[in-house]
Design an enzyme around this catalytic site. Sequence first.
Site, short mmCIF file in Angstrom:
data_model
loop_
_atom_site.label_atom_id
_atom_site.label_comp_id
_atom_site.label_asym_id
_atom_site.label_seq_id
_atom_site.Cartn_x
_atom_site.Cartn_y
_atom_site.Cartn_z
N GLU A 1 1.10 -0.56 -5.14
CA GLU A 1 0.15 0.52 -5.39
C GLU A 1 1.00 1.80 -5.46
OE1 GLU A 1 -3.49 3.12 -3.53
OE2 GLU A 1 -1.83 2.39 -2.33
N ASP B 1 0.82 -1.21 0.00
CA ASP B 1 0.00 0.00 0.00
C ASP B 1 0.86 1.26 0.00
OD1 ASP B 1 -2.67 1.31 0.43
OD2 ASP B 1 -1.71 1.94 2.29
#
Length: 749
Positions: A480, A427
Amino acid sequence: MTARPAVRQPAGLPCPQPCNRYGYPMTNALLAEIDALVAGTHHNPHALLGAHPGPEGVWVRALRPLARSVHVLLANGSRVELPHLHKGVFAGVVPGAEVPDYRLVVRYDDGTELTVDDPYRHLPTLGELDIHLIQEGRHEELWRVLGAHTKRFPSVLGDTEGTAFTVWAPNARGVRVIGDFNHWDGTGHPMRSLGSCGVWELFIPGVGDGTRYKYQVLGADGVWREKADPVAFATQAPPETASVVFTSRYTWQDDEWLTQRAAADLHRKPMSIYEVHLGSWRPGLSYRELADQLVDYVRELGFTHVEFLPVAEHPFGGSWGYQVTSYYAPTARFGSPDDFRYLVDRLHQAGIGVFLDWVPAHFPKDDWALSRFDGTALYEHPDPRRGIHPDWDTLIFNYGRTEVRNFLVANALFWLEEFHIDGLRVDAVASMLYLDYSRESGQWEPNAYGGRENLDAIDFLRELNATAYRRNPGIAMIAEESTAWPGVTRSTDTGGLGFGFKWNMGWMHDTLSYLQHDPVHRQYHHNEVTFSMVYAYSENYVLPLSHDEVVHGKRSLLYKMPGNEWQRCANLRALLAYMWAHPGKQLLFMGNEIAQGDEWSHDAGVQWWLLRYPHHAGMRRLVADLNRLYRNTRALWSQDTVPEGFTWLDGGDASGNTLSFLRWGDDGSVLACLVNFSGRPHPERRVGLPYAGRWREILNTDAVLYGGSGVSQPGIIEASEETPWQGQPASALVTYPPLGVSWLVFDGT
């Protein structure tokens, strides 16, 4: 409480200071040691407590602050009294030259008598190699030595079972263990420091699985803090915050899956991902209940993988798991760690891979967790310009500290190896890479070369990916990363970050931006829907329609689309079929497969009741067919990462809102994709095709069974070489359905 019996002084021995019953003086040094022990500041309580040979025999000292009396029980059944010395320390001499096996018989004022093992007679549970690797920040299996581990040791008086507690707190002035076993009073359980590695350790007999515990840490700033174990394997269910002793006893049944995974190259395999928030997919289900219901649902829809929003324990449900406090513990909201293993195992047995969202970019400020763990900025960067995340008011890991990098790399390996996870979606990578991320001028500090790149984070990500792939062949590390950072999926030995895949945020933003325009106006934004092919092979991409796009006022995918209900559904069907045909792997967040109308809510969950309506049931049917056709069509996945897998037929029809292209398989197979983002059909359109002969429509998003209007191809399509077209040797007349996508495959001459 009744006073303890006075320590007697043998007759004839002058003793100006307090003496023990054997006549040895209680020196100021010994009193100071005991004071430090009880205060929790003694770095080596085992040097004072436990059994120690001496000229008079074996000295045994025990710390039992609330005891009335303490005796040593020997293997022959005899007992030796340990008189009370000072502040709960009892001491005496056991005859003999060698340390015997013994137990302590402890009596309390209420008459209770317990026979217990002595925590301070046991050697450290960490070996020299473990200590060296921790100190170097290179212990790839850190979870095997830190945390709480149940152990059994044989002895003459019977096996000793207990738990070894081990924690890294290098700047602490003292550390104690508290929990159910000592009424959350750590006075009787100070830990020993293992030296410059910064680790504190204590084996406590009689403590087993299910015991709740924390550490009392006296920080370098002189403040006592109660801290959850950073390497706890289980926790209390939030809002409670204690760690829980847990030993896995799970027996895996997924050997066949792991063998196949190790031999596979995901870049050349089908990969369509169903993104799931476990707590709201069907609210109220446990891990084991999810194993029954989610597995069947995902298999029915044909997804190859699921991706779970973060599973590691987090106190605030509204963070969706992205503010982690216990990195080594699956959330207790849905069951035990072995229950989560069961869910993963069942998915693997069904042929479904499992990815996890993983959050090394930041962690919350909760004072019982990682924040200022030993009274210093230990896990977080000490400079707020690098240590505080301005978007989320969270703390940023100090990637330049080897032990912190080790904590994170080992944590990734823990999920991959202990839970058989098939890959991690990392993330917020962009926030790690840039020192000026979300910061104004003057709020960030340049690197050593004057740049804005976070060199420590870059080194960490390279180490993470290289280590994960080396130890676990066949996994996928997914970034990401929302910027144009070069080489995210390039190997580390060629200067890349070493990820296997990267989310294509550009494709997602441009495509959704294009589709939110009314079809009449889309011709003026045609570049938004074609630009992704300019850079499609610069990285290995996943095309994400994730949870981030259906929250915080962004509206659901359905309601991003213009028009009435039918038009919205048609637009969404066309988007999904275009997405499945576009180079790259696919990710779809739960609820989008049924065209959910509301934004996602972690409290409300998916609007399953919509399936009673034809448009929503048709959307789910389409997604199932997309996955079925995708898995069975090599042209859609075997050359996702090379330009040879894609050929434009016509990417310039802005006025007609159409696209057409070919996808090629590594076996020479081919699929033609015809996309019409206008609200009217385009019949009798000529399209170039690579082969003359019969072509067949295998998918039409405007089909009635999906909720469409039923505009389809007129039976078998005959391609002829009489009219070469669009750079292809053959062509045919076809129909582009309104707000629809048609897939054609070659059926032979």
